[in-house]
Write an enzyme that holds these catalytic residues in place. Structure first.
Site, PDB file in Angstrom:
ATOM      1  CD1 TRP A  32       0.393   0.665   3.290  1.00 52.66           C
ATOM      2  CD2 TRP A  32      -0.127  -1.514   3.170  1.00 52.66           C
ATOM      3  NE1 TRP A  32       0.905   0.060   4.408  1.00 52.66           N
ATOM      4  CE2 TRP A  32       0.600  -1.283   4.362  1.00 52.66           C
ATOM      5  CE3 TRP A  32      -0.551  -2.819   2.869  1.00 52.66           C
ATOM      6  CZ2 TRP A  32       0.915  -2.316   5.261  1.00 52.66           C
ATOM      7  CZ3 TRP A  32      -0.242  -3.827   3.770  1.00 52.66           C
ATOM      8  CH2 TRP A  32       0.481  -3.573   4.945  1.00 52.66           C
ATOM      9  NE  ARG A  33       5.102   2.803   4.029  1.00 52.96           N
ATOM     10  CZ  ARG A  33       5.855   2.229   4.975  1.00 52.96           C
ATOM     11  NH1 ARG A  33       6.880   1.474   4.640  1.00 52.96           N
ATOM     12  NH2 ARG A  33       5.584   2.453   6.237  1.00 52.96           N
ATOM     13  CD  GLU A  45      -3.363   4.471   6.691  1.00 46.64           C
ATOM     14  OE1 GLU A  45      -3.408   4.343   7.924  1.00 46.64           O
ATOM     15  OE2 GLU A  45      -2.290   4.558   6.067  1.00 46.64           O
ATOM     16  CD  GLN A  50      -5.130   0.970  18.747  1.00 47.62           C
ATOM     17  OE1 GLN A  50      -5.001   0.458  19.832  1.00 47.62           O
ATOM     18  NE2 GLN A  50      -4.375   1.985  18.362  1.00 47.62           N
ATOM     19  N   GLY A  89     -10.066  -8.915  14.459  1.00 49.98           N
ATOM     20  CA  GLY A  89     -10.473  -8.142  15.625  1.00 49.98           C
ATOM     21  C   GLY A  89     -11.077  -6.789  15.287  1.00 49.98           C
ATOM     22  CE1 TYR A 128      -2.303   7.719  11.011  1.00 53.42           C
ATOM     23  CE2 TYR A 128      -4.053   6.133  10.535  1.00 53.42           C
ATOM     24  CZ  TYR A 128      -2.751   6.576  10.368  1.00 53.42           C
ATOM     25  OH  TYR A 128      -1.906   5.908   9.539  1.00 53.42           O
ATOM     26  CG  ASP A 146       0.623   6.722  14.207  1.00 52.73           C
ATOM     27  OD1 ASP A 146       1.439   7.633  14.474  1.00 52.73           O
ATOM     28  OD2 ASP A 146       0.966   5.636  13.726  1.00 52.73           O
ATOM     29  CB  CYS A 200      11.413   6.400  17.971  1.00 50.60           C
ATOM     30  SG  CYS A 200      11.305   7.368  19.506  1.00 50.60           S
ATOM     31  CB  CYS A 207      18.797   6.522  22.340  1.00 50.32           C
ATOM     32  SG  CYS A 207      17.085   6.252  22.820  1.00 50.32           S
ATOM     33  CB  CYS A 216      16.208  13.142  21.526  1.00 50.27           C
ATOM     34  SG  CYS A 216      14.901  12.210  22.359  1.00 50.27           S
ATOM     35  CB  SER A 313      -7.705  -4.793  25.037  1.00 49.55           C
ATOM     36  OG  SER A 313      -8.930  -4.572  24.377  1.00 49.55           O
TER      37      SER A 313
END
Length: 367
Positions: A32-33, A45, A50, A89, A128, A146, A200, A207, A216, A313
């Site tokens: 999808w890129r 998307e 999630q 889900g 988003y 996000d 990240c 780091c 940072c 969850s």
DNA sequence: AAGTCGGGGTA
DNA sequence: TACCCAGACTT
């Protein structure tokens, strides 16, 4: 008078240039890129809400293969869409996806809308997702926010405002918008998220070699592991589901779940939910049992054949499964009678799927 | 503002 | 275990 909380983004060199450079060298190649088809970007998307890329990858390919454009999806059968979504889900995503596809046909003549507001108005598309589609497909200047963006910005700018508060959401949205690269909104958005997803990361980020190590705030103050801050209290409530795999000859019974509850529109076996753990004895004396098996004649019940704790969850479902054979063909109100071999055609929860897998492995004669 | 909605990966 | 994931919607 409350002190105005202003993030001094001028104090930190803009991220865009380094981000684009990092992305060019490190990004994953995904189906999808590098495309501008808003329909496919939209599908990706929704699937990725999630949800990790590795988990959604195969679902995306199956979806766009079966429904290559928005009209094909709009014409789809509800149950088939749920079946394609089975196991992923958050099933409201699938329901909204179908509803939105039909709205695109009805409201926009089958052409995916091209403005942020129109995109945002479709069911299942929030801030988003609207920003993602608008920037990726049309190059519109809307910043995505996000989980990755919260984390990267919270660390670089040393922001400890909780991200799950109204204040935090507004603050991060404003900062993300201020930082957005207006020359390449889509590329910038993707790069920022990819950086959060691959480098990240939530725990133990490396780091040392980070391209933002020189600016940072979290790294400078030793607070990388603390940021972003989330209040998040996850109260997990138990529920007790007692399922019955009912057989009469080659027939069995299923029902589609309705109402405002988990697994809406998915199918399941006859169920008695109890307020607490219940033995078979107690179940057999309940009103639900009497209603369920009215007119069944002699009913023979196996011992419990399968039990598990199904963890979600915010719920933990204590499930028990029994095999029931009835003497008479049941009316079974609310449930539909199907041939055992057709079970696989119905979209079911992972819990039910797990039971069916176990059964076909241990008791192949029953399937 | 808080609660609800899934399932799986990771340390 | 606890936390997180290309969040959205309802109450």
């Amino acid at each position: 008078m409350r002190k105005e909380k202003k993030i001094p983004s001028e104090a930190v060199a803009p991220l865009a240039a380094d981000l684009h450079d990092w992305y060019a060298r490190n990004h994953r190649v995904l189906p999808w890129r590098g495309i501008t088809d808003a329909y496919r970007i939209w599908i990706s998307e929704i699937i990725l809400q999630q949800t990790r890329v590795v988990q959604g990858y195969a679902y995306y390919n199956r979806f766009v293969s079966r429904f290559p454009d928005v009209r094909a999806l709009a014409a789809a059968d509800d149950d088939e869409v749920m079946k394609l979504w089975q196991g992923l889900g958050y099933y409201s995503r699938a329901r909204n996806l179908l509803a939105a596809a039909r709205q695109v046909v009805e409201r926009f003549g089958g052409e995916f809308p091209t403005t942020y507001e129109a995109i945002r108005s479709l069911p299942g598309i929030g801030d988003y997702t609207a920003a993602a589609i608008a920037s990726f497909a049309y190059g519109l200047p809307h910043a995505v926010v996000d989980g990755n963006v919260y984390r990267v910005l919270a660390r670089i700018y040393g922001i400890d405002t909780p991200i799950d508060t109204t204040e935090g959401k507004k603050l991060f949205a404003a900062l993300a918008d201020e930082l957005l690269d207006r020359k390449d909104p889509g590329g910038y958005n993707q790069a920022l998220m990819e950086f959060g997803a691959l480098y990240c990361v939530p725990r133990s980020p490396q780091c040392g070699g980070c391209i933002f190590a020189d600016r940072c705030m979290a790294l400078a103050t030793g607070r990388v592991e603390e940021l972003p801050v989330k209040l998040g209290r996850t109260v997990v409530k138990p529920r007790y589901f007692n399922y019955f795999y009912v057989r009469h000859g080659d027939y069995t019974w299923v029902r589609r779940r309705e109402g405002r509850d988990i697994w809406r529109n998915l199918y399941e076996l006859p169920l008695i939910e109890t307020a607490e753990e219940a033995s078979l004895d107690v179940l057999q004396q309940s009103e639900e049992w009497a209603r369920l098996f009215a007119g069944a004649g002699r009913v023979s019940v196996s011992a419990q054949v399968y039990a598990c704790k199904h963890v979600l969850s915010h719920r933990v479902i204590h499930a028990r499964f029994y095999v029931v054979e009835t003497e008479q063909l049941l009316p079974m109100e609310d449930y539909v009678r199907i041939a055992v071999g057709e079970l696989g055609d119905y979209a079911v929860s992972r819990l039910t799927e797990g039971f069916l897998e176990k059964m076909s492995a241990n008791y192949p004669a029953l399937f």
